[in-house]
Design a protein around this motif. Structure first.
Motif, PDB file in Angstrom:
ATOM      1  N   ASP A  86       0.819  -1.211   0.000  1.00  9.27           N
ATOM      2  CA  ASP A  86       0.000   0.000   0.000  1.00  9.27           C
ATOM      3  C   ASP A  86       0.853   1.260   0.000  1.00  9.27           C
ATOM      4  N   LEU A  87       1.961   1.243   0.723  1.00 11.38           N
ATOM      5  CA  LEU A  87       2.842   2.410   0.750  1.00 11.38           C
ATOM      6  C   LEU A  87       3.595   2.566  -0.561  1.00 11.38           C
ATOM      7  N   ARG A  88       3.972   1.461  -1.181  1.00 13.79           N
ATOM      8  CA  ARG A  88       4.651   1.547  -2.476  1.00 13.79           C
ATOM      9  C   ARG A  88       3.729   2.141  -3.535  1.00 13.79           C
ATOM     10  N   ALA A  89       2.472   1.760  -3.485  1.00 13.52           N
ATOM     11  CA  ALA A  89       1.513   2.294  -4.457  1.00 13.52           C
ATOM     12  C   ALA A  89       1.321   3.791  -4.275  1.00 13.52           C
ATOM     13  N   GLU A  90       1.412   4.260  -3.044  1.00 12.76           N
ATOM     14  CA  GLU A  90       1.181   5.673  -2.748  1.00 12.76           C
ATOM     15  C   GLU A  90       2.417   6.536  -2.967  1.00 12.76           C
ATOM     16  N   HIS A  91       3.604   6.001  -2.668  1.00 10.64           N
ATOM     17  CA  HIS A  91       4.802   6.842  -2.638  1.00 10.64           C
ATOM     18  C   HIS A  91       5.831   6.520  -3.715  1.00 10.64           C
ATOM     19  N   GLY A  92       5.577   5.514  -4.520  1.00 11.49           N
ATOM     20  CA  GLY A  92       6.439   5.242  -5.664  1.00 11.49           C
ATOM     21  C   GLY A  92       7.885   4.982  -5.293  1.00 11.49           C
ATOM     22  N   ASP A  93       8.812   5.615  -6.057  1.00  9.64           N
ATOM     23  CA  ASP A  93      10.222   5.294  -5.896  1.00  9.64           C
ATOM     24  C   ASP A  93      10.870   5.938  -4.675  1.00  9.64           C
ATOM     25  N   ARG A  94      10.103   6.682  -3.878  1.00 13.10           N
ATOM     26  CA  ARG A  94      10.662   7.165  -2.606  1.00 13.10           C
ATOM     27  C   ARG A  94      10.688   6.061  -1.557  1.00 13.10           C
ATOM     28  N   LEU A  95      10.045   4.930  -1.855  1.00 12.75           N
ATOM     29  CA  LEU A  95      10.084   3.775  -0.966  1.00 12.75           C
ATOM     30  C   LEU A  95      10.777   2.624  -1.681  1.00 12.75           C
ATOM     31  N   TRP A  96      11.922   2.267  -1.156  1.00 14.22           N
ATOM     32  CA  TRP A  96      12.709   1.130  -1.639  1.00 14.22           C
ATOM     33  C   TRP A  96      12.467  -0.015  -0.670  1.00 14.22           C
ATOM     34  N   VAL A  97      12.059  -1.171  -1.168  1.00 14.21           N
ATOM     35  CA  VAL A  97      11.666  -2.274  -0.293  1.00 14.21           C
ATOM     36  C   VAL A  97      12.478  -3.519  -0.628  1.00 14.21           C
ATOM     37  N   ALA A  98      12.911  -4.215   0.413  1.00 15.00           N
ATOM     38  CA  ALA A  98      13.626  -5.472   0.209  1.00 15.00           C
ATOM     39  C   ALA A  98      13.269  -6.455   1.318  1.00 15.00           C
ATOM     40  N   SER A  99      13.244  -7.715   0.952  1.00 10.94           N
ATOM     41  CA  SER A  99      13.043  -8.781   1.941  1.00 10.94           C
ATOM     42  C   SER A  99      14.334  -8.965   2.732  1.00 10.94           C
ATOM     43  N   LEU A 100      14.213  -9.018   4.050  1.00 12.24           N
ATOM     44  CA  LEU A 100      15.408  -9.171   4.879  1.00 12.24           C
ATOM     45  C   LEU A 100      15.081  -9.895   6.172  1.00 12.24           C
ATOM     46  N   ASP A 101      15.834 -10.940   6.412  1.00 15.70           N
ATOM     47  CA  ASP A 101      15.852 -11.630   7.702  1.00 15.70           C
ATOM     48  C   ASP A 101      17.199 -11.283   8.324  1.00 15.70           C
ATOM     49  N   VAL A 102      17.199 -10.478   9.385  1.00 14.34           N
ATOM     50  CA  VAL A 102      18.460  -9.986   9.927  1.00 14.34           C
ATOM     51  C   VAL A 102      19.310 -11.090  10.553  1.00 14.34           C
ATOM     52  N   THR A 103      18.756 -12.285  10.717  1.00 18.08           N
ATOM     53  CA  THR A 103      19.552 -13.392  11.234  1.00 18.08           C
ATOM     54  C   THR A 103      20.346 -14.092  10.128  1.00 18.08           C
ATOM     55  N   ASP A 104      20.151 -13.659   8.878  1.00 21.92           N
ATOM     56  CA  ASP A 104      20.880 -14.206   7.741  1.00 21.92           C
ATOM     57  C   ASP A 104      21.986 -13.221   7.371  1.00 21.92           C
ATOM     58  N   ARG A 105      23.198 -13.491   7.820  1.00 23.49           N
ATOM     59  CA  ARG A 105      24.302 -12.536   7.663  1.00 23.49           C
ATOM     60  C   ARG A 105      24.593 -12.212   6.207  1.00 23.49           C
ATOM     61  N   GLU A 106      24.603 -13.204   5.361  1.00 21.34           N
ATOM     62  CA  GLU A 106      24.891 -12.954   3.947  1.00 21.34           C
ATOM     63  C   GLU A 106      23.815 -12.075   3.326  1.00 21.34           C
TER      64      GLU A 106
END
Length: 282
Positions: free
Chosen positions: A41-61
């Motif tokens: 919903d935020l990506r649809a509203e704010h476009g390229d000002r929101l960069w999104v990535a999947s991240l599990d912080v327990t995965d160091r690589e």
């Protein structure tokens, strides 16, 4: 001029609120979370000002890969916010080995890995801010939160050392310490089968208080997020930022008690000095 933020744990709670507030005022946000679709919903509203990535912080690589991609894609990042967290609500004996590992991997090692991944780029920029979200429980303790405290006390010690090391590079570090707040964190706490031996102990008292709704939640999450943004907008770079009346009162009481206990053992502390030290001090 807009500011660019990198934030972990943005699906709910402070991370989501912070992301919303920053986008609303025109900043850019690199938002990371386990389920990227939660921000559609935020990506649809704010476009390229929101960069999104999947991240599990327990995965160091994955941490290093995502942090590098964020800097490469956005050009620079002004503020890194370590917000992703995991909580275990159980006495020391009750928590499972897996729960203990998860809380340490997420809150301590995950935060360290994000910071380590970002530091070379922040140094190259010659400036930047790191906000480490901790808690009042990073300086004081409550029954049933021993492993959560272990991770938060650990990351606060890490960040205090980090702040001294990176200050010459123009990088400021602040440990943000919210108190008890009505967010989704409380409802997402991991629990364990309870042991009857703890029913009539402080651990049992806290369990009953939470179950009955008697445990106070005195802070406004939107105001906490606002205070974090104001901090970055201003010139102050405190090592710690207490947020919430309970944080202020509980941490102050803990520090006063620790200092009193420390001073009470002054004579014992000095009594073990070596003869060489005593001679040099004479």
């Amino acid at each position: 001029m807009s500011t660019t933020w990198f934030i972990t744990g943005t699906s709910t709670g402070f991370g989501r609120l912070l992301t919303e507030a920053l986008l609303a005022r025109g900043d850019r946000v690199a938002a990371t979370l386990r389920r990227p679709e939660a921000l559609d919903d935020l990506r649809a509203e704010h476009g390229d000002r929101l960069w999104v990535a999947s991240l599990d912080v327990t995965d160091r690589e994955q941490v290093h890969r995502v942090v590098t991609s964020a800097f490469d894609d956005l050009g620079r990042i002004d503020v890194v916010v370590n917000n992703a967290g995991y909580g275990v609500f159980a006495s020391v004996e009750e928590a499972s080995d897996e729960q203990i590992r998860q809380v340490v991997d997420t809150n301590l090692l995950g935060s360290i890995d994000v910071i380590r991944a970002a530091l070379p780029r922040l140094r190259a920029q010659g400036d930047g801010r790191i906000l480490q979200v901790s808690t009042a429980g990073g300086q004081t303790t409550y029954p049933n939160f021993s492993y959560y405290h272990a991770s938060k006390w650990g990351v606060e010690g890490f960040c205090q050392t980090l702040a001294a090391e990176v200050a010459p590079f123009g990088i400021a570090v602040t440990i943000v310490e919210p108190g008890a707040t009505p967010t989704s964190f409380g409802s997402s706490l991991a629990t364990a089968p309870t042991m009857p031996e703890y029913e009539h102990t402080p651990a049992g008292d806290v369990r009953r208080a939470l179950a009955s709704g008697a445990f106070p939640l005195p802070s406004d999450p939107a105001r906490i997020v606002g205070a974090m943004i104001d901090l970055v907008d201003g010139d102050a770079t405190p090592l710690r930022l207490p947020l919430g009346p309970d944080t202020y009162a509980d941490v102050r009481a803990a520090l006063v008690a620790r200092l009193a206990e420390h001073d009470a053992h002054r004579d014992v502390a000095l009594s073990v000095a070596s003869d060489e030290h005593l001679a040099a001090s004479a």
